[in-house]
Motif scaffolding. Sequence first.
Motif, short mmCIF file in Angstrom:
data_model
loop_
_atom_site.label_atom_id
_atom_site.label_comp_id
_atom_site.label_asym_id
_atom_site.label_seq_id
_atom_site.Cartn_x
_atom_site.Cartn_y
_atom_site.Cartn_z
N LEU A 26 0.83 -1.21 0.00
CA LEU A 26 0.00 0.00 0.00
C LEU A 26 0.86 1.26 0.00
O LEU A 26 0.52 2.25 -0.66
CB LEU A 26 -0.94 -0.01 1.21
N TYR A 27 1.95 1.25 0.74
CA TYR A 27 2.87 2.39 0.72
C TYR A 27 3.43 2.59 -0.70
O TYR A 27 3.57 3.73 -1.17
CB TYR A 27 4.02 2.18 1.70
N ALA A 28 3.74 1.49 -1.37
CA ALA A 28 4.25 1.60 -2.74
C ALA A 28 3.21 2.23 -3.65
O ALA A 28 3.55 3.03 -4.54
CB ALA A 28 4.65 0.23 -3.26
N HIS A 29 1.94 1.90 -3.46
CA HIS A 29 0.87 2.52 -4.24
C HIS A 29 0.86 4.04 -4.04
O HIS A 29 0.38 4.77 -4.91
CB HIS A 29 -0.49 1.96 -3.82
N ARG A 30 1.38 4.50 -2.90
CA ARG A 30 1.38 5.92 -2.57
C ARG A 30 2.75 6.56 -2.77
O ARG A 30 3.00 7.66 -2.29
CB ARG A 30 0.89 6.10 -1.12
N GLY A 31 3.61 5.86 -3.50
CA GLY A 31 4.90 6.42 -3.89
C GLY A 31 6.01 6.24 -2.90
O GLY A 31 7.08 6.85 -3.05
N ILE A 32 5.82 5.42 -1.86
CA ILE A 32 6.88 5.18 -0.88
C ILE A 32 7.43 3.78 -1.11
O ILE A 32 6.78 2.77 -0.81
CB ILE A 32 6.34 5.32 0.56
N TYR A 33 8.64 3.73 -1.67
CA TYR A 33 9.28 2.45 -1.98
C TYR A 33 10.45 2.16 -1.05
O TYR A 33 10.83 1.01 -0.86
CB TYR A 33 9.78 2.46 -3.43
N ASP A 34 11.02 3.21 -0.48
CA ASP A 34 12.18 3.06 0.41
C ASP A 34 11.70 3.07 1.85
O ASP A 34 11.09 4.05 2.31
CB ASP A 34 13.15 4.22 0.17
N THR A 37 12.11 6.23 3.95
CA THR A 37 11.23 7.38 3.78
C THR A 37 9.84 7.14 4.36
O THR A 37 9.00 8.03 4.33
CB THR A 37 11.10 7.74 2.30
N ALA A 38 9.61 5.92 4.85
CA ALA A 38 8.32 5.62 5.47
C ALA A 38 8.32 5.96 6.95
O ALA A 38 7.27 6.08 7.57
CB ALA A 38 7.97 4.15 5.28
N THR A 39 9.51 6.14 7.53
CA THR A 39 9.59 6.44 8.96
C THR A 39 9.10 7.87 9.22
O THR A 39 9.25 8.76 8.38
CB THR A 39 11.02 6.29 9.48
N LEU A 40 8.54 8.07 10.40
CA LEU A 40 7.97 9.38 10.74
C LEU A 40 8.61 9.93 12.01
O LEU A 40 7.93 10.44 12.90
CB LEU A 40 6.45 9.25 10.90
#
Length: 573
Positions: A26-34, A37-40
Amino acid sequence: MTTIRIRRLSAAPILARTPDELIVRLYAHRGIYDPATATLDLEALIPPDALHGLESAVEHLVEQIRRGGHLLVVGDYDADGATGSALAVRGLRALGAERVSFLVPSRFTNGYGLSPQIIDVALDQRADLLLTVDNGTSSHAAIAYANDLGLPVVVTDHHLVSGCLPEAAAIVNPNQPSCAFPSKHLAGVGVVFYLLAALRRRLRALGWFGAGRPEPNLADLLDLVAVGTIADVVMLDRNNRILVEHGLRRIRAGRCRPGILALFELSGRDHTRTTAADLAFYIAPRLNAAGRLSDMSLGLECLLTDDPDKARALAQRLDALNRERKALEAEMRAQAEVLVKALRFDDETLPPALCLFGEDWHQGIAGIIAGRIRDRYHRPTIAFASGGDGRLRGSGRSIEALHLRDALAWVDQRSPGLIERFGGHAMAAGLTLHMDQLDTFRLAFAEAVRLQFGDTPPMPELLSDGVLPPELLTLETAEALRLAGPWGKGFPEPCFDGAFEVLDRGIMGESHLRLRVMLPNGQPVEAVGFRLGEHLERAQGRVHLVYRLEANRYQETTRLRLLIDHLAVEGVH
């Protein structure tokens, strides 16, 4: 009924066996592949240095704080303005400012933003510096008046800039032409947070903090930033997601303003499980009700008090206003539907844009009505209410295909003087015009919209992540998705589509569709479509649903529930 296209974010099927694998997809669907870069983490926030005007704003504030000057915060009357003002007042006091007060303009007597009348009030209160929150970028006359009287104005705002900027002492707005700040999506409350962070850094360098004046942890105020950011429906880029996520963590832990906890209690939501959607649908409407029907000072006081009993009493008043707002909205929406019916034979013959006016409509509810009509008929919509002075106050809501503020600017350029005042964003804007000009404006606005997409807007789309594997249609998946956010504009909550057999159907409340459908494993599950009650007759047999997963907690029990965004007879969307 408007035809809707379902567009899947990926042509490939969802190949996931566990909730964790699903979230990666789902993250990949939203442009987050790495994964990095998903960490907040808070450390990943964009540094404040690139915010144009920040250094000047800080120096003006430092001067007043060190000399004990009176700082007056003037915010907007919506939830972003209220949370931003509360943040400014709390933050400035925590940083050592001795004299900080606030003023919220009235929607009904002052209108939006800074006005010369507000400057007069500031002078009566002997303010030494005026700090705007979520407004000021377009307040040329008021700031010029303040300058003539020797009152410096520091502007914090995030609205788009039209023409030249006012000659304020400092302007901090990521959307001003000269600003290189990478994220243009900060809400007003986010801009204030950055200003406070830069101010703390400067005061630290001056040796301001010590044993008698401890340095505050500004992250403790991120609950306010989260509420305001979600309430203003700004784009959730990574920077905003970081701010919101850490605010949500504080709310879940109970480390937030007593007023926010009280609003959760009155809305019947469990703050320990809160999500961005809870802020959007339960907290923000109650705060906004004050600015819509009464005085946003009530909402601001609720956010400023540290007394739980006082917070509860203020929250109860906000809740009562919200119930009144709902009743007014229902009445106005019914009237708006009659006006739309008079314009059409079917959806295809509607004008490209809708301008609706009710003689007895409430100014504070007009924007909600515009949004409801926009959603139903997929047309840019402006709802007008009388200002009581021969003028109409309009609140508009747009569709993705049209930048609403730019459309109003086009009308203003082609017909100077037709619109007395306007401002806003791509999806929402406000304006004032003389009552006699409504028909002329209606034609001009329709032409501005027609230039963008002709007589008929593009078919609305619902985005879907695809068909969820049957083994992932579980409560465990719903819980994992709840914690994988925050979800919102620009980073949409995961949505799936698929076919289900309807076992039972009915209406919940006055207009909500309630179904019991069969999962692929043969188990029944509840499915709810808010404001989809009109589809009751179609909800039988085998249907195609576009839905989200919810871990629905009721009476100490948590169950899987489907939240329906769209329903169609299978094979007909």
